[in-house]
Structures are given as structure tokens and as C-alpha cells.
Design a protein around this motif. Structure first.
Motif, PDB file in Angstrom:
ATOM      1  N   PRO A 215       0.622  -1.296  -0.052  1.00 35.40           N
ATOM      2  CA  PRO A 215       0.060   0.201  -0.062  1.00 35.40           C
ATOM      3  C   PRO A 215       0.760   1.170   0.041  1.00 35.40           C
ATOM      4  O   PRO A 215       0.509   2.263  -0.621  1.00 35.40           O
ATOM      5  N   PHE A 216       1.930   1.409   0.734  1.00 40.59           N
ATOM      6  CA  PHE A 216       2.841   2.375   0.768  1.00 40.59           C
ATOM      7  C   PHE A 216       3.430   2.610  -0.539  1.00 40.59           C
ATOM      8  O   PHE A 216       3.746   3.735  -1.143  1.00 40.59           O
ATOM      9  N   THR A 217       4.240   1.558  -1.259  1.00 42.40           N
ATOM     10  CA  THR A 217       4.899   1.547  -2.093  1.00 42.40           C
ATOM     11  C   THR A 217       3.961   2.049  -3.490  1.00 42.40           C
ATOM     12  O   THR A 217       4.389   2.794  -4.246  1.00 42.40           O
ATOM     13  N   ASP A 218       2.762   1.607  -3.345  1.00 42.78           N
ATOM     14  CA  ASP A 218       1.603   1.979  -4.382  1.00 42.78           C
ATOM     15  C   ASP A 218       1.579   3.347  -4.397  1.00 42.78           C
ATOM     16  O   ASP A 218       1.306   4.283  -5.606  1.00 42.78           O
ATOM     17  N   SER A 219       1.379   4.071  -3.140  1.00 43.98           N
ATOM     18  CA  SER A 219       1.282   5.567  -3.165  1.00 43.98           C
ATOM     19  C   SER A 219       2.367   6.194  -3.753  1.00 43.98           C
ATOM     20  O   SER A 219       2.289   7.175  -4.409  1.00 43.98           O
ATOM     21  N   LEU A 220       3.623   5.811  -3.325  1.00 43.35           N
ATOM     22  CA  LEU A 220       4.881   6.196  -3.812  1.00 43.35           C
ATOM     23  C   LEU A 220       4.878   6.170  -5.669  1.00 43.35           C
ATOM     24  O   LEU A 220       5.205   7.187  -6.176  1.00 43.35           O
TER      25      LEU A 220
ATOM     26  N   VAL B  87       9.676   6.360   9.819  1.00 49.45           N
ATOM     27  CA  VAL B  87       9.653   7.611   9.087  1.00 49.45           C
ATOM     28  C   VAL B  87       9.235   7.496   7.611  1.00 49.45           C
ATOM     29  O   VAL B  87       8.424   8.497   7.104  1.00 49.45           O
ATOM     30  N   VAL B  88       9.315   6.602   6.907  1.00 51.86           N
ATOM     31  CA  VAL B  88       8.783   6.554   5.494  1.00 51.86           C
ATOM     32  C   VAL B  88       7.222   6.452   5.401  1.00 51.86           C
ATOM     33  O   VAL B  88       6.618   7.332   4.842  1.00 51.86           O
ATOM     34  N   PRO B  89       6.837   5.472   6.297  1.00 44.57           N
ATOM     35  CA  PRO B  89       5.445   5.279   6.177  1.00 44.57           C
ATOM     36  C   PRO B  89       4.432   6.554   6.759  1.00 44.57           C
ATOM     37  O   PRO B  89       3.420   7.039   5.975  1.00 44.57           O
ATOM     38  N   LEU B  90       5.104   7.236   7.882  1.00 45.76           N
ATOM     39  CA  LEU B  90       4.631   8.317   8.421  1.00 45.76           C
ATOM     40  C   LEU B  90       4.686   9.313   7.582  1.00 45.76           C
ATOM     41  O   LEU B  90       3.610  10.315   7.242  1.00 45.76           O
ATOM     42  N   SER B  91       5.906   9.732   6.757  1.00 47.63           N
ATOM     43  CA  SER B  91       5.916  10.565   5.797  1.00 47.63           C
ATOM     44  C   SER B  91       5.093  10.438   4.455  1.00 47.63           C
ATOM     45  O   SER B  91       4.303  11.508   4.088  1.00 47.63           O
ATOM     46  N   VAL B  92       4.991   9.155   4.041  1.00 48.49           N
ATOM     47  CA  VAL B  92       4.074   8.951   3.038  1.00 48.49           C
ATOM     48  C   VAL B  92       2.572   9.277   3.228  1.00 48.49           C
ATOM     49  O   VAL B  92       1.806   9.965   2.465  1.00 48.49           O
ATOM     50  N   LYS B  93       2.121   8.955   4.517  1.00 47.85           N
ATOM     51  CA  LYS B  93       0.652   9.262   4.959  1.00 47.85           C
ATOM     52  C   LYS B  93       0.580  10.753   5.042  1.00 47.85           C
ATOM     53  O   LYS B  93      -0.440  11.447   4.649  1.00 47.85           O
ATOM     54  N   ALA B  94       1.591  11.664   5.691  1.00 47.73           N
ATOM     55  CA  ALA B  94       1.540  12.929   5.752  1.00 47.73           C
ATOM     56  C   ALA B  94       1.543  13.529   4.436  1.00 47.73           C
ATOM     57  O   ALA B  94       0.841  14.580   4.269  1.00 47.73           O
ATOM     58  N   SER B  95       2.365  13.151   3.373  1.00 46.39           N
ATOM     59  CA  SER B  95       2.442  13.804   1.972  1.00 46.39           C
ATOM     60  C   SER B  95       1.232  13.506   1.181  1.00 46.39           C
ATOM     61  O   SER B  95       0.701  14.308   0.403  1.00 46.39           O
ATOM     62  N   ASP B  96       0.471  12.380   1.670  1.00 47.65           N
ATOM     63  CA  ASP B  96      -0.788  12.048   0.991  1.00 47.65           C
ATOM     64  C   ASP B  96      -1.996  13.050   1.522  1.00 47.65           C
ATOM     65  O   ASP B  96      -2.454  13.746   0.732  1.00 47.65           O
TER      66      ASP B  96
END
Length: 267
Positions: free
Chosen positions: A38-43, A151-160
């Protein structure tokens, strides 16, 4: 064997068991495709958006370069320069994607087990100084490993969350750039088909109607540059700066909550 020593061994087994679970259970789960997909799909979606902006910028630059005169040259050059920023954002997104898998493996296969072993050693050692040093170092390793993992999943969620506000704007920017490019190409093609061949004329010799049309196209191109620049700024903030800020925030909160002296400044 005294009851005290037996009790210490039993207590020391707890972090050892946690280390084993971390290596053989949690590490495998956090590096599995089902966990990080799910995180890599967002990226990947963000990367595709940046690629669309890069293609739109390149196409617009190429179209503007065909306009007569030199007034469009600075705009075309500025559009080319934007591609460097888009490339940096794509590199940051790819780095986040691979770091997400890598940090999970490093954190749960190496760092957390090492911290657990040091906690076990702190329980077994009788020397007060060794206990204190082992506990402090183990705590720092544990906090750091959890920080780099989250840091990566939280930053991805924040950027989303941030990009949801600008999602419509970014898509409209891409569509506007595409429409402007098509309009410029159509105008150039129409001009090339005219008997007078206005593309071969000097800018000073163009008719008033043609000048007005070209000026409008250049104005549209300037708007495209400004919109793409704004979209690039959003992507730089969410993809490059936000992960760093999230890491600093996690370490700062960990320092406050745990009372561990964590120096986040580069020595």
C-alpha cells in the motif's frame, strides 16, 4: 544457583525472546509485499504524476521553441530547467520506496535484536556503570531503529494528506500544459500551411493578428511555467523535505517521552 541469579536469567530471556521474534517473525512480515505494497503503491502514484509533469514540461518546451522570434526562448529554457527538479523528486520517491523495505529489514533483523541483547546484558551484569551504559545505548538503538522504520510510512501518509489538497490543482496543471502545447502545435501547423509562410518571416514582419496570437500563446506558456513550478514546489516539500522533518520530529518526541539524550544534530 541462587534464586537471584536464576531470576536475572529468566528476566534476561525476555528480551532474547523478543529479539528472536523480531528476526524470524516481525522482520519477515514487515518486508513482505503485502505489508509494504500500500505504501509503495502510493509512492508509485506520486512518481507517475511527476513523470506526467515532466512529459508535459518537455512537450511544452519543444512546442514553444517552434514559435517565431526569440520571445519564447526563455520560457522554453525555464521549462527544461524544471525537469531537473522533477528528476530530483523522482529520485527521492524511489529512495523512499526502497528505504521502506530496507529499513524494516535492518531495524527488525539487526538493530532491535542488538538492543535486546544489550538489555539482557544490562540485566545480567552486576556492575552499576555497565548496567547504566548498556541500558542507555540499547535505548538509543531501539528508538533509532523504530524511528527509521516509521519515518517512511508516516511521511507517505503525511504527504498524502497534503497532496490531497493540491491533487486537483496538479492534475489541472498537467491538463493545462497539454492543452497549451496542443494549441501551440496547431497554431504552428496552421502558420506553416499558409501561402505566405509566416514561420519563415522575421518577428518584426509578422502581421498584427499573428503577433496578437503569438503573444497570447506566450502568455499561456508563462502560466504553464508558473503552475508547473508551483506543483514542483509541492512535490519537493512532500517528497524531499517532509521525510526529513518527520524523522526529526520522531526523534525529538522520543527524546521527550523516553528521556533519552538523543542528539539529532550531525556531528
Amino acid at each position: 544457583m541462587s534464586n537471584t541469579k536464576l531470576s536475572k536469567i529468566l528476566w534476561a530471556l525476555i528480551p532474547i525472546v523478543i529479539a528472536i521474534i523480531s528476526i524470524f517473525v516481525i522482520s519477515r512480515y514487515t518486508t513482505s509485499q503485502g505489508f509494504y505494497e500500500p505504501f509503495t503503491d502510493s509512492l508509485d502514484d506520486k512518481r507517475n504524476t511527476v513523470l506526467e509533469m515532466t512529459a508535459a514540461s518537455t512537450a511544452a518546451s519543444a512546442a514553444i521553441s517552434f514559435l517565431p522570434g526569440d520571445n519564447g526562448t526563455p520560457i522554453a529554457q525555464q521549462l527544461v530547467k524544471l525537469n531537473t527538479g522533477f528528476l530530483i523528486v523522482i529520485a527521492a520517491l524511489m529512495l523512499e520506496k526502497y528505504l521502506f523495505v530496507l529499513t524494516g529489514h535492518v531495524a527488525f533483523s539487526y538493530l532491535i535484536p542488538i538492543a535486546c541483547v544489550m538489555f539482557a546484558g544490562a540485566i545480567l551484569f552486576d556492575n552499576a556503570n555497565i548496567k547504566r551504559i548498556s541500558t542507555i545505548i540499547a535505548s538509543k538503538i531501539l528508538v533509532f531503529s523504530l524511528a527509521i522504520f516509521f519515518v517512511v510510512p508516516l511521511s507517505v501518509k503525511a504527504s498524502d494528506l497534503i497532496e490531497q489538497t493540491y491533487e486537483g490543482t496538479i492534475q489541472s496543471t498537467i491538463e493545462d500544459a497539454s492543452n497549451t502545447t496542443n494549441t501551440i502545435n496547431d497554431t504552428v501547423s496552421e502558420g506553416a500551411d499558409e501561402n505566405e509562410g509566416w514561420l519563415s518571416k522575421q518577428w518584426s514582419e509578422l502581421t498584427t493578428g499573428i503577433k496578437a496570437k503569438i503573444d497570447k500563446l506566450l502568455g499561456d506558456a508563462e502560466r504553464v511555467v508558473n503552475n508547473l513550478l508551483e506543483a514542483l514546489a509541492v512535490m519537493v516539500v512532500t517528497s524531499c523535505l517532509l521525510p526529513i522533518l518527520v524523522l526529526i520530529l520522531i526523534l525529538w518526541l522520543s527524546k521527550i517521552i523516553l528521556g533519552v539524550n538523543i542528539d539529532i544534530k550531525k556531528e
